[in-house]
Write a protein that holds these residues in place. Structure first.
Motif, PDB file in Angstrom:
ATOM      1  N   UNK A 182     -18.198 -20.466  28.219  1.00  0.00           N
ATOM      2  CA  UNK A 182     -17.575 -21.774  28.073  1.00  0.00           C
ATOM      3  C   UNK A 182     -17.590 -22.486  29.424  1.00  0.00           C
ATOM      4  N   UNK A 183     -18.231 -23.630  29.477  1.00  0.00           N
ATOM      5  CA  UNK A 183     -18.278 -24.404  30.718  1.00  0.00           C
ATOM      6  C   UNK A 183     -17.335 -25.607  30.601  1.00  0.00           C
ATOM      7  N   UNK A 184     -16.575 -25.876  31.657  1.00  0.00           N
ATOM      8  CA  UNK A 184     -15.674 -27.025  31.677  1.00  0.00           C
ATOM      9  C   UNK A 184     -16.433 -28.262  32.141  1.00  0.00           C
ATOM     10  N   UNK A 185     -16.359 -29.323  31.355  1.00  0.00           N
ATOM     11  CA  UNK A 185     -17.013 -30.571  31.740  1.00  0.00           C
ATOM     12  C   UNK A 185     -16.174 -31.300  32.788  1.00  0.00           C
ATOM     13  N   UNK A 186     -16.808 -32.252  33.474  1.00  0.00           N
ATOM     14  CA  UNK A 186     -16.088 -33.046  34.474  1.00  0.00           C
ATOM     15  C   UNK A 186     -14.962 -33.844  33.816  1.00  0.00           C
ATOM     16  N   UNK A 187     -15.172 -34.302  32.583  1.00  0.00           N
ATOM     17  CA  UNK A 187     -14.149 -35.070  31.885  1.00  0.00           C
ATOM     18  C   UNK A 187     -12.946 -34.199  31.544  1.00  0.00           C
ATOM     19  N   UNK A 188     -13.209 -32.955  31.155  1.00  0.00           N
ATOM     20  CA  UNK A 188     -12.107 -32.024  30.879  1.00  0.00           C
ATOM     21  C   UNK A 188     -11.293 -31.765  32.141  1.00  0.00           C
ATOM     22  N   UNK A 189     -11.978 -31.565  33.260  1.00  0.00           N
ATOM     23  CA  UNK A 189     -11.289 -31.328  34.529  1.00  0.00           C
ATOM     24  C   UNK A 189     -10.426 -32.529  34.903  1.00  0.00           C
ATOM     25  N   UNK A 190     -10.972 -33.753  34.715  1.00  0.00           N
ATOM     26  CA  UNK A 190     -10.222 -34.970  35.030  1.00  0.00           C
ATOM     27  C   UNK A 190      -8.977 -35.076  34.146  1.00  0.00           C
ATOM     28  N   UNK A 191      -9.144 -34.841  32.852  1.00  0.00           N
ATOM     29  CA  UNK A 191      -8.006 -34.924  31.939  1.00  0.00           C
ATOM     30  C   UNK A 191      -6.937 -33.913  32.256  1.00  0.00           C
ATOM     31  N   UNK A 192      -7.345 -32.684  32.551  1.00  0.00           N
ATOM     32  CA  UNK A 192      -6.383 -31.636  32.895  1.00  0.00           C
ATOM     33  C   UNK A 192      -5.642 -32.006  34.180  1.00  0.00           C
ATOM     34  N   UNK A 193      -6.352 -32.585  35.158  1.00  0.00           N
ATOM     35  CA  UNK A 193      -5.706 -32.989  36.413  1.00  0.00           C
ATOM     36  C   UNK A 193      -4.619 -34.034  36.150  1.00  0.00           C
ATOM     37  N   UNK A 194      -4.886 -34.977  35.237  1.00  0.00           N
ATOM     38  CA  UNK A 194      -3.884 -35.988  34.895  1.00  0.00           C
ATOM     39  C   UNK A 194      -2.680 -35.338  34.229  1.00  0.00           C
ATOM     40  N   UNK A 195      -2.933 -34.405  33.317  1.00  0.00           N
ATOM     41  CA  UNK A 195      -1.839 -33.700  32.625  1.00  0.00           C
ATOM     42  C   UNK A 195      -0.987 -32.931  33.626  1.00  0.00           C
ATOM     43  N   UNK A 196      -1.639 -32.237  34.559  1.00  0.00           N
ATOM     44  CA  UNK A 196      -0.917 -31.443  35.563  1.00  0.00           C
ATOM     45  C   UNK A 196      -0.038 -32.353  36.418  1.00  0.00           C
ATOM     46  N   UNK A 197      -0.590 -33.461  36.882  1.00  0.00           N
ATOM     47  CA  UNK A 197       0.191 -34.391  37.710  1.00  0.00           C
ATOM     48  C   UNK A 197       1.391 -34.929  36.926  1.00  0.00           C
ATOM     49  N   UNK A 198       1.168 -35.289  35.670  1.00  0.00           N
ATOM     50  CA  UNK A 198       2.263 -35.797  34.838  1.00  0.00           C
ATOM     51  C   UNK A 198       3.335 -34.727  34.647  1.00  0.00           C
ATOM     52  N   UNK A 199       2.911 -33.489  34.413  1.00  0.00           N
ATOM     53  CA  UNK A 199       3.875 -32.402  34.229  1.00  0.00           C
ATOM     54  C   UNK A 199       4.719 -32.155  35.459  1.00  0.00           C
ATOM     55  N   UNK A 200       4.086 -32.223  36.630  1.00  0.00           N
ATOM     56  CA  UNK A 200       4.824 -32.011  37.878  1.00  0.00           C
ATOM     57  C   UNK A 200       5.859 -33.117  38.083  1.00  0.00           C
ATOM     58  N   UNK A 201       5.482 -34.356  37.775  1.00  0.00           N
ATOM     59  CA  UNK A 201       6.423 -35.473  37.910  1.00  0.00           C
ATOM     60  C   UNK A 201       7.611 -35.271  36.976  1.00  0.00           C
ATOM     61  N   UNK A 202       7.331 -34.872  35.727  1.00  0.00           N
ATOM     62  CA  UNK A 202       8.410 -34.667  34.754  1.00  0.00           C
ATOM     63  C   UNK A 202       9.358 -33.570  35.224  1.00  0.00           C
ATOM     64  N   UNK A 203       8.798 -32.440  35.679  1.00  0.00           N
ATOM     65  CA  UNK A 203       9.635 -31.340  36.136  1.00  0.00           C
ATOM     66  C   UNK A 203      10.439 -31.741  37.370  1.00  0.00           C
ATOM     67  N   UNK A 204       9.811 -32.496  38.279  1.00  0.00           N
ATOM     68  CA  UNK A 204      10.502 -32.927  39.493  1.00  0.00           C
ATOM     69  C   UNK A 204      11.684 -33.831  39.157  1.00  0.00           C
TER      70      UNK A 204
END
Length: 286
Positions: A258-280
């Motif tokens: 399974x290879x991760x596409x650049x779009x998947x990486x970008x989307x996951x990065x946005x989700x991670x940033x949003x999650x960190x903001x919510x937890x903070x």
């Protein structure tokens, strides 16, 4: 020693997420050959000696009876449903896509906390929730990818898992660790045992060993994450969850092609940033 405690908490959280990722990878390896209920049954069965050892090592002499039985009953049902959805999702989806959806759990925790606990959603958290949802759309790219039942199961698992965290926030400080783990496990075993005769497929020793590994790493992960939250605040521990995407990228490529596409990486990065903001923001409000 708060800084040292935070560091230990973060490292324990990182360890826990690595162990959980190992469990998810095991589910995916077994999922192509076995029904989710069979995987849940044998993994639960392998967990019984571990739970028994934890109970015997508990210095508290109190009986194994929940302080809040109604909340415990509700949590047992929630954990059962979450386990079924999660097992099916990881068995059928690429690891990166499954994690991208499950990473939205802080978003649903925010929604459920507002509805059930009356918590206020401030502007930064509201914007983070919207950004997280956009990140999911980017990561999954529904215009190109074919959506399937595994995606629906992962989304349902994220919602139900968020409900579990809300219940833990209400009752977790009152219940002992062994009680919090024991009762959901018993219900999972009971339901899976009732379904097992209709879906059973003979398992060779190697696959039984994999279920034992899954049970062991999951149990160790639970202990590690509980210890992490006792040593450090949520803003330190919770972002460690996102380290699982690293394991998804490595083992998805090595074991499942399974290879991760650049779009998947970008989307996951946005989700991670949003999650960190919510937890903070949640940690600041607390």
């Amino acid at each position: 020693m708060p800084k040292q405690s935070n560091l230990i908490g973060a490292l324990l959280g990182l360890l826990a997420m690595g162990l959980f990722a190992a469990s998810d990878i095991t589910i995916k390896a077994l999922g192509s050959s076995y029904n989710p209920f069979q995987i849940i049954f044998f993994a639960g069965l392998m967990s019984v000696p571990l739970i028994a050892g934890l109970a015997m090592a508990d210095p508290t002499a109190a009986p194994l009876r929940p302080v809040q039985p109604r909340l415990m009953a509700l949590r047992c049902i929630v954990v059962l449903v979450n386990g079924i959805f999660g097992t099916y999702a990881f068995a059928t989806l690429p690891l990166a896509q499954a994690y991208a959806i499950f990473f939205t759990m802080p978003i649903f925790v925010t929604f459920l906390s507002a509805v059930l606990l009356g918590e206020r959603i401030d502007l930064p958290r509201g914007m983070a929730v919207l950004a997280g949802l956009v990140g999911v759309i980017v990561a999954l790219d529904p215009g190109r990818a074919t959506l399937q039942w595994g995606h629906a199961a992962a989304l349902a698992g994220a919602v139900v898992g968020a409900g579990n965290y809300v219940i833990i926030r209400v009752s977790g400080t009152q219940e002992r660790t062994v009680v919090m783990i024991l009762y959901p496990l018993m219900l999972q075993l009971l339901v899976a045992a009732l379904v097992l005769p209709f879906v059973y497929t003979p398992m060779p020793f190697g696959d039984l060993a994999l279920t034992a590994l899954m049970a062991t790493v999951s149990f160790a992960g639970y202990l590690a994450i509980i210890s992490a939250y006792r040593r450090a605040p949520g803003i330190v521990v919770a972002p460690m969850q996102y380290s699982q995407i690293i394991w998804a990228a490595i083992f998805g490529a090595l074991l499942f092609d399974e290879a991760m596409s650049a779009q998947t990486i970008l989307g996951v990065a946005v989700i991670i940033l949003a999650g960190i903001v919510i937890v903070a923001r949640q940690d600041k409000a607390a």
